[in-house]
Enzyme design. Structure first.
Site, PDB file in Angstrom:
ATOM      1  N   SER A 115       0.841  -1.207   0.067  1.00  0.00           N
ATOM      2  CA  SER A 115       0.186  -0.163  -0.039  1.00  0.00           C
ATOM      3  C   SER A 115       0.986   1.276  -0.034  1.00  0.00           C
ATOM      4  O   SER A 115       2.060   1.349   0.607  1.00  0.00           O
ATOM      5  CB  SER A 115      -0.646   0.152   1.256  1.00  0.00           C
ATOM      6  OG  SER A 115      -1.425   1.433   1.380  1.00  0.00           O
ATOM      7  N   SER A 116       0.498   2.105  -0.384  1.00  0.00           N
ATOM      8  CA  SER A 116       1.196   3.529  -0.553  1.00  0.00           C
ATOM      9  C   SER A 116       1.254   4.213   0.964  1.00  0.00           C
ATOM     10  O   SER A 116       2.091   5.016   1.215  1.00  0.00           O
ATOM     11  CB  SER A 116       0.527   4.705  -1.438  1.00  0.00           C
ATOM     12  OG  SER A 116      -1.050   4.954  -0.919  1.00  0.00           O
ATOM     13  N   CYS A 117       0.595   3.663   1.946  1.00  0.00           N
ATOM     14  CA  CYS A 117       0.720   4.154   3.334  1.00  0.00           C
ATOM     15  C   CYS A 117       2.013   3.679   3.851  1.00  0.00           C
ATOM     16  O   CYS A 117       2.356   3.917   4.897  1.00  0.00           O
ATOM     17  CB  CYS A 117      -0.485   3.726   4.178  1.00  0.00           C
ATOM     18  SG  CYS A 117      -0.635   2.214   4.458  1.00  0.00           S
ATOM     19  N   TYR A 144      -1.177  -0.501   9.920  1.00  0.00           N
ATOM     20  CA  TYR A 144      -1.483  -1.143   8.786  1.00  0.00           C
ATOM     21  C   TYR A 144      -0.212  -1.211   8.006  1.00  0.00           C
ATOM     22  O   TYR A 144       0.364  -1.918   7.340  1.00  0.00           O
ATOM     23  CB  TYR A 144      -2.601  -0.534   7.988  1.00  0.00           C
ATOM     24  CG  TYR A 144      -2.936  -1.279   6.488  1.00  0.00           C
ATOM     25  CD1 TYR A 144      -3.542  -2.367   6.446  1.00  0.00           C
ATOM     26  CD2 TYR A 144      -2.588  -0.353   5.408  1.00  0.00           C
ATOM     27  CE1 TYR A 144      -3.732  -2.928   5.167  1.00  0.00           C
ATOM     28  CE2 TYR A 144      -2.922  -1.088   4.331  1.00  0.00           C
ATOM     29  CZ  TYR A 144      -3.764  -2.018   4.173  1.00  0.00           C
ATOM     30  OH  TYR A 144      -4.063  -2.406   2.851  1.00  0.00           O
ATOM     31  N   LYS A 148       2.424  -4.139   6.371  1.00  0.00           N
ATOM     32  CA  LYS A 148       2.678  -4.132   5.098  1.00  0.00           C
ATOM     33  C   LYS A 148       4.252  -3.898   4.848  1.00  0.00           C
ATOM     34  O   LYS A 148       4.980  -4.764   4.015  1.00  0.00           O
ATOM     35  CB  LYS A 148       1.875  -3.073   4.090  1.00  0.00           C
ATOM     36  CG  LYS A 148       0.585  -3.169   3.998  1.00  0.00           C
ATOM     37  CD  LYS A 148       0.198  -4.311   3.331  1.00  0.00           C
ATOM     38  CE  LYS A 148      -1.297  -4.675   2.988  1.00  0.00           C
ATOM     39  NZ  LYS A 148      -1.529  -5.901   2.139  1.00  0.00           N
ATOM     40  N   HIS A 187     -13.290   3.419   2.472  1.00  0.00           N
ATOM     41  CA  HIS A 187     -12.428   4.433   2.090  1.00  0.00           C
ATOM     42  C   HIS A 187     -13.177   5.781   1.539  1.00  0.00           C
ATOM     43  O   HIS A 187     -14.389   5.567   1.141  1.00  0.00           O
ATOM     44  CB  HIS A 187     -11.553   3.941   1.156  1.00  0.00           C
ATOM     45  CG  HIS A 187     -10.475   2.998   1.298  1.00  0.00           C
ATOM     46  ND1 HIS A 187     -10.705   1.698   1.371  1.00  0.00           N
ATOM     47  CD2 HIS A 187      -9.163   3.173   1.998  1.00  0.00           C
ATOM     48  CE1 HIS A 187      -9.490   1.104   1.924  1.00  0.00           C
ATOM     49  NE2 HIS A 187      -8.756   2.013   2.346  1.00  0.00           N
TER      50      HIS A 187
HETATM   51  O1  GFB Z   1      -9.657   6.897   2.038  1.00  0.00           O
HETATM   52  P1  GFB Z   1      -9.560   7.395   3.581  1.00  0.00           P
HETATM   53  O2  GFB Z   1     -10.641   6.875   4.519  1.00  0.00           O
HETATM   54  O3  GFB Z   1      -8.137   6.844   3.908  1.00  0.00           O
HETATM   55  O4  GFB Z   1      -9.686   8.932   3.610  1.00  0.00           O
HETATM   56  P2  GFB Z   1      -6.662   7.194   3.715  1.00  0.00           P
HETATM   57  C1  GFB Z   1      -9.085   9.841   2.674  1.00  0.00           C
HETATM   58  C2  GFB Z   1      -9.294  11.176   3.174  1.00  0.00           C
HETATM   59  O5  GFB Z   1     -10.845  11.552   2.810  1.00  0.00           O
HETATM   60  C3  GFB Z   1      -9.225  11.606   4.586  1.00  0.00           C
HETATM   61  C4  GFB Z   1     -11.490  11.973   3.948  1.00  0.00           C
HETATM   62  O6  GFB Z   1      -8.666  12.876   4.351  1.00  0.00           O
HETATM   63  C5  GFB Z   1     -10.680  11.789   4.928  1.00  0.00           C
HETATM   64  O7  GFB Z   1     -10.744  12.585   6.220  1.00  0.00           O
HETATM   65  N1  GFB Z   1     -12.796  11.928   3.992  1.00  0.00           N
HETATM   66  C6  GFB Z   1     -13.756  12.750   3.802  1.00  0.00           C
HETATM   67  C7  GFB Z   1     -13.357  10.620   4.248  1.00  0.00           C
HETATM   68  N2  GFB Z   1     -15.113  12.174   3.835  1.00  0.00           N
HETATM   69  C8  GFB Z   1     -14.987  10.921   3.972  1.00  0.00           C
HETATM   70  C9  GFB Z   1     -15.623   9.796   4.331  1.00  0.00           C
HETATM   71  O8  GFB Z   1     -16.878   9.977   4.244  1.00  0.00           O
HETATM   72  N3  GFB Z   1     -15.105   8.571   4.582  1.00  0.00           N
HETATM   73  C10 GFB Z   1     -13.740   8.318   4.727  1.00  0.00           C
HETATM   74  N4  GFB Z   1     -13.271   7.125   4.708  1.00  0.00           N
HETATM   75  N5  GFB Z   1     -12.816   9.582   4.493  1.00  0.00           N
HETATM   76  C11 GFB Z   1      -6.218   4.992   4.021  1.00  0.00           C
HETATM   77  C12 GFB Z   1      -5.491   4.085   4.954  1.00  0.00           C
HETATM   78  O9  GFB Z   1      -5.685   6.395   4.153  1.00  0.00           O
HETATM   79  O10 GFB Z   1      -5.800   4.740   2.611  1.00  0.00           O
HETATM   80  C13 GFB Z   1      -5.365   2.778   4.669  1.00  0.00           C
HETATM   81  O11 GFB Z   1      -6.190   4.492   6.180  1.00  0.00           O
HETATM   82  C14 GFB Z   1      -4.737   2.480   3.357  1.00  0.00           C
HETATM   83  O12 GFB Z   1      -4.376   2.251   5.549  1.00  0.00           O
HETATM   84  C15 GFB Z   1      -5.615   3.385   2.272  1.00  0.00           C
HETATM   85  O13 GFB Z   1      -3.451   2.838   3.034  1.00  0.00           O
HETATM   86  C16 GFB Z   1      -5.208   2.997   0.913  1.00  0.00           C
HETATM   87  O14 GFB Z   1      -6.205   7.658   2.294  1.00  0.00           O
HETATM   88  O15 GFB Z   1      -6.305   8.667   4.624  1.00  0.00           O
END
Ligand code: GFB
Length: 324
Positions: A115-117, A144, A148, A187
């Site tokens: 993952s890119s994280c 996570y 990875k 996500h």
């Molecule tokens: O996709 P996401 O949950 O994960 O959130 P990451 C990306 C951004 O979208 C964050 C915003 O800044 C969230 O605050 N966001 C806005 C939302 N509205 C929403 C919503 O309704 N739901 C969600 N989920 N986000 C993940 C990692 O990070 O990326 C994993 O936690 C993994 O480990 C994955 O690496 C690819 O991009 O921040």
């Protein structure tokens, strides 16, 4: 010395660990379309990848020639914050079991999906593969990411110590059919699509979006990732990690606007600043895979439109579907 017989035959026995997940379903679709005839999959009820003995027995029986490790406990920013123990332990269990059993059963090639994280929170953008372990991680998904990174290191250790052709691929944020639309664990892209749809259907004037909207993310359609996986299975035999992305990022605000446009929700975006932003920017440097000759083909707008169609057909409650 590395085993370099990685060109695949249609009859190769290919095991897809995680075949019912977002990546696994896309990969099975693509391999079938390309007439690979010997695909092995097992539901979790039959082969629980967290169980070492079960995994060893399964590999000893099946002896797959090629293994794609797409099984993992995954989730969005909230799921990662809420359950670091499970994200760390389950992912370590799954990857340790599968990678070792694949080696013991004589797999010719294994592809591990990271993952890119895994990259530092403040890595230079776009993020080159060389920045791995060069700085502190983003705290919201550290567990996570650590799991990875351990998977990458295990594949590299098998390559160094035993000459195994085990490669590690780092995809950017993915989306596509089969995505998780649960608002607590999904996500961002899938969550925003569902929220926009429900706001439109209920006639709400506003839709809640988490954070400030300022973070930037790169999104790749999972069907594009699947073509990259097959491409790398055939053309990439190095233990050095390789990034897969589209090469362009977008702010969460722009993403929310794009999703609302595709869905047809014309109300207001309300920012819930009590929710975390996570890492400020995550754009992968994809020059390495580009140089090898792979390119994505699905633009973000087309991909979101395709996902909305899928959502309406497969996820939206019947009462709400298809009223546009
Ligand atoms: O996709 P996401 O949950 O994960 O959130 P990451 C990306 C951004 O979208 C964050 C915003 O800044 C969230 O605050 N966001 C806005 C939302 N509205 C929403 C919503 O309704 N739901 C969600 N989920 N986000 C993940 C990692 O990070 O990326 C994993 O936690 C993994 O480990 C994955 O690496 C690819 O991009 O921040």
């Amino acid at each position: 010395m590395l085993n370099t017989y990685s060109r695949m035959k249609q009859s190769d026995k290919i095991y897809i660990a995680g075949h019912s997940g977002l990546v696994g379903t896309a990969l099975v679709r693509l391999l079938k379309a390309r007439t690979f005839t010997n695909l092995i999959t097992r539901p979790r009820a039959e082969v629980d990848l967290r169980d070492e003995r079960v995994v060893r027995d399964f590999f000893a029986d099946e002896r797959p020639e090629v293994v794609v490790l797409a099984a993992a406990k995954v989730g969005g920013i909230k799921a990662n914050i809420d359950a670091p123990v499970e994200f760390l332990i389950e992912n370590l269990q799954i990857q340790n079991n599968v990678i070792r059993a694949a080696h013991e059963a004589g797999a010719r090639k294994l592809l591990f999906l990271g993952s890119s994280c895994i990259y530092p929170k403040f890595a230079p953008q776009p993020i080159p593969e060389s920045t791995l372990l060069s700085g502190p991680l983003e705290p919201t998904n550290e567990a996570y990411a650590i799991a990875k990174i351990a998977g990458v290191k295990l594949c590299q250790a098998f390559a160094r110590e035993y000459g195994a052709n085990f490669i590690s691929v780092m995809p950017t944020n993915l989306y596509g059919p089969g995505d998780n639309f649960d608002l607590e664990t999904s996500h961002a892209l899938a969550a925003l699509l569902r929220k926009a749809h429900e706001a439109k259907m209920s006639g709400a004037g506003k839709m809640i979006v988490w954070g400030t909207g300022e973070p930037r993310r790169e999104f790749l359609h999972v069907d594009d990732l699947a073509t990259a996986v097959v491409f790398l299975l055939e053309k990439y035999d190095s233990p050095e990690i390789i990034n897969v992305g589209c090469g362009e990022d977008i702010s969460i605000r722009e993403l929310a606007e794009l999703v609302c446009d595709v869905v047809g929700f014309r109300g207001e975006l309300k920012w819930d600043r009590s929710k975390p932003d996570g890492t400020p920017r995550k754009l992968l440097d994809v020059s390495k895979i580009k140089k090898l000759g792979w390119r994505p083909t699905i633009s973000l707008r087309d991909g979101v439109a395709r996902l909305y169609e899928w959502f309406l057909d497969n996820y939206a409650p019947q009462s709400m579907a298809r009223v546009r």
